[in-house]
Design an enzyme around this catalytic site. Sequence first.
Site, PDB file in Angstrom:
ATOM      1  N   GLU A  87      19.397  37.684   3.200  1.00 11.64           N
ATOM      2  CA  GLU A  87      20.363  36.770   2.603  1.00 11.64           C
ATOM      3  C   GLU A  87      20.601  37.069   1.132  1.00 11.64           C
ATOM      4  OE1 GLU A  87      18.546  33.013   5.081  1.00 11.64           O
ATOM      5  OE2 GLU A  87      18.908  32.841   2.944  1.00 11.64           O
ATOM      6  N   CYS A 113      22.075  35.791  -6.309  1.00 10.78           N
ATOM      7  CA  CYS A 113      20.660  35.736  -5.953  1.00 10.78           C
ATOM      8  C   CYS A 113      20.428  36.746  -4.834  1.00 10.78           C
ATOM      9  CB  CYS A 113      20.335  34.309  -5.489  1.00 10.78           C
ATOM     10  SG  CYS A 113      18.665  34.128  -4.879  1.00 10.78           S
ATOM     11  N   CYS A 120       8.286  38.567   3.830  1.00  5.35           N
ATOM     12  CA  CYS A 120       7.433  38.602   2.639  1.00  5.35           C
ATOM     13  C   CYS A 120       5.974  38.529   3.084  1.00  5.35           C
ATOM     14  CB  CYS A 120       7.764  37.415   1.740  1.00  5.35           C
ATOM     15  SG  CYS A 120       6.855  37.430   0.181  1.00  5.35           S
ATOM     16  N   CYS A 124       3.512  32.046   1.159  1.00  3.03           N
ATOM     17  CA  CYS A 124       3.424  30.713   0.555  1.00  3.03           C
ATOM     18  C   CYS A 124       3.662  29.630   1.611  1.00  3.03           C
ATOM     19  CB  CYS A 124       4.438  30.575  -0.574  1.00  3.03           C
ATOM     20  SG  CYS A 124       4.200  31.809  -1.861  1.00  3.03           S
ATOM     21  N   CYS A 127       7.284  28.094   2.008  1.00  2.00           N
ATOM     22  CA  CYS A 127       8.444  28.995   2.017  1.00  2.00           C
ATOM     23  C   CYS A 127       8.813  29.440   3.423  1.00  2.00           C
ATOM     24  CB  CYS A 127       8.133  30.217   1.151  1.00  2.00           C
ATOM     25  SG  CYS A 127       9.436  31.450   1.174  1.00  2.00           S
ATOM     26  N   GLU A 171       9.141  39.509  -2.105  1.00  2.05           N
ATOM     27  CA  GLU A 171       8.448  39.516  -3.401  1.00  2.05           C
ATOM     28  C   GLU A 171       8.842  40.820  -4.121  1.00  2.05           C
ATOM     29  OE1 GLU A 171       6.486  37.729  -5.552  1.00  2.05           O
ATOM     30  OE2 GLU A 171       6.612  39.608  -6.645  1.00  2.05           O
ATOM     31  N   SER A 202      11.909  37.460 -10.261  1.00  2.00           N
ATOM     32  CA  SER A 202      11.050  36.306  -9.996  1.00  2.00           C
ATOM     33  C   SER A 202       9.850  36.753  -9.163  1.00  2.00           C
ATOM     34  CB  SER A 202      11.855  35.253  -9.231  1.00  2.00           C
ATOM     35  OG  SER A 202      11.028  34.174  -8.879  1.00  2.00           O
ATOM     36  N   SER A 225       6.791  32.170 -10.465  1.00  2.00           N
ATOM     37  CA  SER A 225       6.732  31.013  -9.569  1.00  2.00           C
ATOM     38  C   SER A 225       5.328  30.446  -9.669  1.00  2.00           C
ATOM     39  CB  SER A 225       7.034  31.445  -8.131  1.00  2.00           C
ATOM     40  OG  SER A 225       8.382  31.814  -8.024  1.00  2.00           O
ATOM     41  N   HIS A 227       4.232  26.797  -9.763  1.00  2.00           N
ATOM     42  CA  HIS A 227       4.153  25.724  -8.760  1.00  2.00           C
ATOM     43  C   HIS A 227       2.899  24.856  -8.785  1.00  2.00           C
ATOM     44  CE1 HIS A 227       7.586  27.910  -7.570  1.00  2.00           C
ATOM     45  NE2 HIS A 227       7.110  28.570  -6.543  1.00  2.00           N
ATOM     46  N   ASN A 301      13.124  22.046  -1.163  1.00  2.00           N
ATOM     47  CA  ASN A 301      14.247  21.916  -0.241  1.00  2.00           C
ATOM     48  C   ASN A 301      13.690  21.891   1.191  1.00  2.00           C
ATOM     49  OD1 ASN A 301      16.936  21.818   0.425  1.00  2.00           O
ATOM     50  ND2 ASN A 301      17.307  24.005   0.150  1.00  2.00           N
ATOM     51  N   CYS A 344      16.557  30.533  -0.252  1.00  2.00           N
ATOM     52  CA  CYS A 344      16.715  31.714   0.604  1.00  2.00           C
ATOM     53  C   CYS A 344      15.738  31.709   1.769  1.00  2.00           C
ATOM     54  CB  CYS A 344      16.607  32.988  -0.213  1.00  2.00           C
ATOM     55  SG  CYS A 344      18.232  33.633  -0.619  1.00  2.00           S
TER      56      CYS A 344
HETATM   57  N1  SAH Z   1       8.955  35.994  -4.065  1.00  2.00           N
HETATM   58  C1  SAH Z   1       9.506  35.649  -5.319  1.00  2.00           C
HETATM   59  C2  SAH Z   1      11.017  35.549  -5.312  1.00  2.00           C
HETATM   60  C3  SAH Z   1      11.646  34.907  -4.113  1.00  2.00           C
HETATM   61  S1  SAH Z   1      11.302  33.202  -3.827  1.00  2.00           S
HETATM   62  C4  SAH Z   1       8.901  34.366  -5.844  1.00  2.00           C
HETATM   63  O1  SAH Z   1       8.197  33.695  -5.092  1.00  2.00           O
HETATM   64  O2  SAH Z   1       9.110  34.082  -7.020  1.00  2.00           O
HETATM   65  C5  SAH Z   1      12.368  32.456  -5.031  1.00  2.00           C
HETATM   66  C6  SAH Z   1      12.021  31.010  -5.356  1.00  2.00           C
HETATM   67  O3  SAH Z   1      12.348  30.143  -4.263  1.00  2.00           O
HETATM   68  C7  SAH Z   1      10.536  30.812  -5.642  1.00  2.00           C
HETATM   69  O4  SAH Z   1      10.327  30.150  -6.865  1.00  2.00           O
HETATM   70  C8  SAH Z   1      10.105  29.964  -4.466  1.00  2.00           C
HETATM   71  O5  SAH Z   1       9.016  29.193  -4.788  1.00  2.00           O
HETATM   72  C9  SAH Z   1      11.347  29.158  -4.161  1.00  2.00           C
HETATM   73  N2  SAH Z   1      11.299  28.503  -2.852  1.00  2.00           N
HETATM   74  C10 SAH Z   1      10.702  28.921  -1.723  1.00  2.00           C
HETATM   75  N3  SAH Z   1      10.836  28.005  -0.744  1.00  2.00           N
HETATM   76  C11 SAH Z   1      11.554  26.983  -1.254  1.00  2.00           C
HETATM   77  C12 SAH Z   1      12.021  25.735  -0.739  1.00  2.00           C
HETATM   78  N4  SAH Z   1      11.801  25.361   0.516  1.00  2.00           N
HETATM   79  N5  SAH Z   1      12.721  24.915  -1.579  1.00  2.00           N
HETATM   80  C13 SAH Z   1      12.983  25.293  -2.855  1.00  2.00           C
HETATM   81  N6  SAH Z   1      12.565  26.452  -3.384  1.00  2.00           N
HETATM   82  C14 SAH Z   1      11.868  27.304  -2.604  1.00  2.00           C
HETATM   83 FE1  SF4 Z   2       7.266  35.339  -0.703  1.00  2.00          FE
HETATM   84 FE2  SF4 Z   2       8.392  34.093  -2.813  1.00  2.00          FE
HETATM   85 FE3  SF4 Z   2       8.461  33.000  -0.339  1.00  2.00          FE
HETATM   86 FE4  SF4 Z   2       6.156  33.108  -1.658  1.00  2.00          FE
HETATM   87  S1  SF4 Z   2       8.001  31.970  -2.268  1.00  2.00           S
HETATM   88  S2  SF4 Z   2       6.447  33.651   0.503  1.00  2.00           S
HETATM   89  S3  SF4 Z   2       6.366  35.054  -2.705  1.00  2.00           S
HETATM   90  S4  SF4 Z   2       9.448  34.884  -0.973  1.00  2.00           S
END
Ligand code: SAH
Ligand code: SF4
Length: 352
Positions: A87, A113, A120, A124, A127, A171, A202, A225, A227, A301, A344
């Site tokens: 995406e 974006c 990945c 997390c 995610c 990532e 990021s 990130s 968190h 989200n 995403c």
């Molecule tokens: N892997 C990298 C970049 C992609 S994720 C990273 O983790 O930074 C990009 C952002 O989207 C991250 O800050 C992640 O925490 C956030 N993200 C992931 N799942 C999400 C969700 N359900 N709602 C809002 N943000 C989310």
């Molecule tokens: Fe990977 Fe970023 Fe999603 Fe964590 S938040 S699983 S690092 S894409």
Amino acid sequence: MKQPLENLTKEEIATIIKPAFRAKQIYTWLYHHYVDSFEQMKNIPKEIREQLEAEYILTPLKIVVVQNSKDGSRKYLFELHDGHTIEAVLLLMKEKEYHEDGSLKHHERYTVCISSQVGCKVGCAFCLTAKGGFVRNLSAGEIVEQVRLIKKENSIDANRRVNLVYMGMGEPLDNLSEVVQAVKIFADLDGMAISPSRQTISTSGLSTKIEKLGKMELGVNLAISLHAVDDALREKLMPINRAYNIESIINAIKNFPVNTRKKVMFEYLMIKDVNDDVVAAKKLLSLLDGIKAKVNLIYFNPYGGTQFQRPEEKDMIAFQEYLIKRGQLCTIRESKGLDISAACGQLREQIL
Ligand code: SAH
Ligand code: SF4
């Protein structure tokens, strides 16, 4: 298998075809005129076009789905040559700028974006991208093409400013070499001319890779990130914290070359009753002591099947106010494209 020509920097193309100015012409066709065949490169001699055709492909991505959000954001699902999908999102933001006479003008700022991997490895807990596991790295060309196709589809003039955030699927620092190659291709003044200072990588905090990226002195911006502000909670949310804990990330950032006019962005995904207490804001403030930082609070989200919930607005504001009152820059990310699940990984999951 033939590789995409979009994998190559202009200098690399110049080593393949002579004379070298042809590389500049090819870049202009690709990144200013958005052509999708060698045949359209009218000022390139037929022999050279045939040579390229024999060894390279163009446009390694196909648009499968486009979703429009009420706020003007537009989300793309792309299919790769091997059938996997990724995406990217085009975000429109109003930007304040001033005319020479000092009056205010508003204009739309484009931010794209982009994804860096299919899936990945980081895993997390919150995610959706992580749920499907890891499939493969994207090539530089597959990263570049997301932006090229979005600019083409939206008739965005080659000269319009575009910002990039590597915040899509994957990532980026786990695919460092291809991401760095993409940063360079984007930055080429004969191509899309997206300066590294308008590209933000990021990361979930791979400290050793942050150090490595810093040493390259590319001039890109960094977003972390974070968190969570204590290791126990961060390990639960982001298992990678066992390998790279908060202290190691902070140390790596202290060595990272930050452009004098910029700051390191700390993303803080707020999850209801998990990390949304002002006590965390207090800890965050002390962690960021001595770092030129900007905090960006993100609403979690939600999606079907997740155990986590979206935080309350009042808690977001209390958290933000705590930081701002103590001189720490902090913004709340507007939930752009929430109606199209713009975090995403969420479009792909709906479609598959
Ligand atoms: N892997 C990298 C970049 C992609 S994720 C990273 O983790 O930074 C990009 C952002 O989207 C991250 O800050 C992640 O925490 C956030 N993200 C992931 N799942 C999400 C969700 N359900 N709602 C809002 N943000 C989310
Ligand atoms: Fe990977 Fe970023 Fe999603 Fe964590 S938040 S699983 S690092 S894409």
